[in-house]
Design an enzyme around this catalytic site. Structure first.
Site, PDB file in Angstrom:
ATOM      1  N   ASP A 338     -13.090   4.213  19.293  1.00 46.47           N
ATOM      2  CA  ASP A 338     -11.951   3.308  19.356  1.00 46.47           C
ATOM      3  C   ASP A 338     -10.832   3.763  18.414  1.00 46.47           C
ATOM      4  OD1 ASP A 338     -10.927   0.700  20.367  1.00 46.47           O
ATOM      5  OD2 ASP A 338     -10.958   0.174  18.242  1.00 46.47           O
ATOM      6  N   GLU A 367     -10.559   7.382  22.333  1.00 45.29           N
ATOM      7  CA  GLU A 367      -9.516   6.520  22.888  1.00 45.29           C
ATOM      8  C   GLU A 367      -8.158   7.031  22.411  1.00 45.29           C
ATOM      9  OE1 GLU A 367      -7.758   1.974  23.040  1.00 45.29           O
ATOM     10  OE2 GLU A 367      -8.787   2.726  21.267  1.00 45.29           O
ATOM     11  N   ASP A 434      -8.401  -3.453  28.179  1.00 45.80           N
ATOM     12  CA  ASP A 434      -7.110  -3.430  27.490  1.00 45.80           C
ATOM     13  C   ASP A 434      -5.919  -3.535  28.434  1.00 45.80           C
ATOM     14  OD1 ASP A 434      -7.927  -3.268  24.805  1.00 45.80           O
ATOM     15  OD2 ASP A 434      -8.297  -1.121  24.975  1.00 45.80           O
TER      16      ASP A 434
END
Length: 586
Positions: A338, A367, A434
């Site tokens: 992340d 990410e 997201d």
């Protein structure tokens, strides 16, 4: 000749070992400016003696709106190479391009060894390598709190009835790991062979991106015993497991941060974070996720997620041991990292070494939403969440922000940012936790949704299906995109589900050509929206024709049709309806 546009860089995505013996070389030139490129090459020690191999004609491959990219592959018998490029412009000018720049193409220049680019030795240890299994994977992203409630005994206080309302940011519906175990056969039937889990470690929120304890399964989801069973049951079914690691920041309920709040600069964890001024404080806003006048660094402006100092040796030791623990103890297959772009490269290099040493063929996904060359050189990540690539697809097909030619240009540009073996394991997402869901972005148009999914599943990289998309789950931006999964088959879109099963089967059956084949844009017709794409490998061709316009398109029958939607056959001809497509083998 537009000499300013000519570009090459050794030991990069322009010159790299593809496998142990084959070197890939690329050259960039201005679009439609160069008529021919030859690769001049040889062993460095022989080039010094004016001995070279026979020149190789480079192939013009992909193009962007500004550039053409030329390609050649070579095998060097002594694992070292000197090379340069001989260019012929459409204006008939000829030039030599090498390590020291551009020169007129003369015999004296060609015979000057120091003018050549050089790869001194092909070190296998430096070659970008990715696990072979990743290319064969179709991922399924699960937001654990919303997939299935398999054990009501671990429901947190205030848990709502499943599907009882549109989710808010603080809502709990009781999804857990047992719920995933209960539906593994559903995923097998769907064709899934990889699960990407959003965070499952102990955290304060329902999304679990504010970690409290990296070594403990969140009690809302179960415990370590349940998770071990989940991994084992996945592996029995040929499903790989990828966990989400939130190493950029910690949750403000973690014992480390609480110690900082209690003791200030005297806390033994004070240097675990980026604290600019003691005490660590902030001023709240109306939004729980946002604050101002924060005296410490955070993820975005979220005061509940203080940023970790990954240059601190104790933080490094803690996080690296955490990575090793979940691999060794539970045999997970991959990490998704992340906010990976906000963590220093030095830490990620150490992280990669730990993962490689702990398990062979382990996959690391970062990410990163933008260009990511620095992270994809072979010593950090294998791939990134390929939002930039799919932004181009969504920008044309769904959002109508790009023209057809602009989409193709943007996709080609993204492919040229990375080595071929990198592109093969990039993580292609059309939506996620997201973003708004694909069906919602497509304004509930399921034919458009099918078309864009089919187009994406034919691209290099590995596709990821966000849970529920296959049965028609909709939802806007967070938190609406995190709805509860619908398990009542009567309320599922069974026709869409069957389509997704067939698409996944197509992707798996033709995996090698889709993963590794070359890309040919056979027709890009801005006027009628006709788009024809071919993927080629070892003499085999997969051709896909998409009608992205507003009128029917009629084609002569050519190959064996293997997958289609919104088409009809009439007297040896194929009619493709608006938003329809045809995939065939030639």
């Amino acid at each position: 000749m537009n000499t300013a546009a000519i570009y090459h860089r050794p030991e990069s995505e322009f010159a790299y070992l593809y496998d142990q013996e084959v070197l890939h070389l690329r050259l960039r030139t201005a679009k439609s400016d160069i008529s021919q490129v030859q690769l001049i090459w040889g062993d460095p020690y022989l080039v010094e003696k004016k001995k070279r191999e026979k020149p190789i004609a480079m192939t013009k491959g992909l193009s962007s709106d500004l550039h053409d990219y030329w390609f050649a592959s070579v095998k060097a018998p002594f694992k070292r190479l000197s090379y340069a490029f001989a260019l012929t412009g459409k204006d008939q000018l000829r030039a030599f391009y090498g390590d020291q720049g551009l020169f007129p193409l003369t015999k004296d220049v060609i015979e000057t060894p120091n003018f050549y680019f050089r790869l001194p030795y092909f070190h296998e240890v430096d070659r970008f390598k990715a696990p072979a299994w990743v290319k064969e994977t179709v991922w399924y992203q699960i937001f654990p709190e919303r997939f299935a409630n398999g054990d009501q005994a671990n429901d947190p206080e205030g848990t709502l009835t499943w599907e009882s309302k549109m989710p808010d940011r603080q809502d709990y519906f009781g999804g857990d790991l047992q719920g995933v175990i209960d539906h593994l056969d559903y995923l097998v039937d769907l064709g899934i062979n990889g699960i990407y889990f959003c965070p499952i470690f102990k955290a304060y929120s329902n999304h679990k991106y504010d970690t409290i304890d990296y070594r403990k399964i969140d009690p809302d989801f179960g415990d370590e015993k349940v998770f071990k069973k989940l991994v084992d049951e996945c592996h029995k079914r040929g499903i790989k497991v990828m966990l989400d690691a939130v190493f950029n920041h910690m949750g403000d309920q973690s014992p480390q941060w609480q110690d900082v709040l209690a003791k200030g600069e005297n806390s033994k964890y004070a240097d675990w974070f980026h604290i600019n001024e003691f005490p660590a404080t902030y001023k709240a806003s109306d939004d729980f996720e946002e604050a101002y006048d924060i005296t410490y660094d955070t993820f975005a402006f979220t005061p509940h997620m203080p940023k970790l100092n990954t240059t601190n040796p104790e933080v490094q030791e803690y996080l690296l041991a955490t990575a090793k623990y979940w691999i060794e103890t539970f045999d997970i297959d991959a990490w998704r990292l992340d906010v990976a772009n906000e963590v220093d490269h030095a830490f990620w290099k150490k992280f990669r070494q730990v993962c490689d040493e702990t398990k062979k063929d382990f996959y690391i996904l970062g990410e990163i939403w933008h260009s990511a060359q620095k992270w994809l050189e072979g010593d950090e990540f294998h791939g990134v969440m390929n939002y930039a690539y799919t932004d181009a697809i969504m920008g044309y097909f769904v959002k109508e922000q790009l023209s057809l030619e602009a989409m193709v240009s943007a996709m080609n540009q993204q492919l040229m940012l990375y080595r071929d073996q990198t592109n093969q394991v990039q993580f292609n997402v059309l939506d996620s936790h997201d973003t708004p869901r694909l069906l919602t972005e497509a304004k509930e148009d399921k034919d458009l949704m099918k078309q864009v999914m089919a187009f994406t599943y034919l691209q290099p990289g590995v596709p990821c299906l966000y849970y529920g998309d296959e049965i028609g789950l909709s939802g806007g931006a967070d938190p609406e995109c995190r709805k509860c999964m619908i398990w009542d088959e009567k309320r599922q879109d069974q026709e869409l589900l069957q389509f997704v099963k067939q698409l996944i089967a197509l992707r798996k059956n033709w995996q090698k050509i889709v993963s590794q084949g070359t890309i040919h844009w056979c027709e890009i017709n801005e006027q009628n929206g006709l788009l024809i794409l071919e993927r080629k490998l070892s003499g085999k061709t997969l051709r896909a024709t998409f009608n992205t316009g507003e009128q029917k398109i009629t084609l002569e029958e050519r190959g064996e049709v293997i997958f289609t939607n919104l088409t009809e056959q009439t007297e040896q001809k194929t009619v493709i309806q608006e938003k329809g497509f045809l995939i065939e083998t030639l």
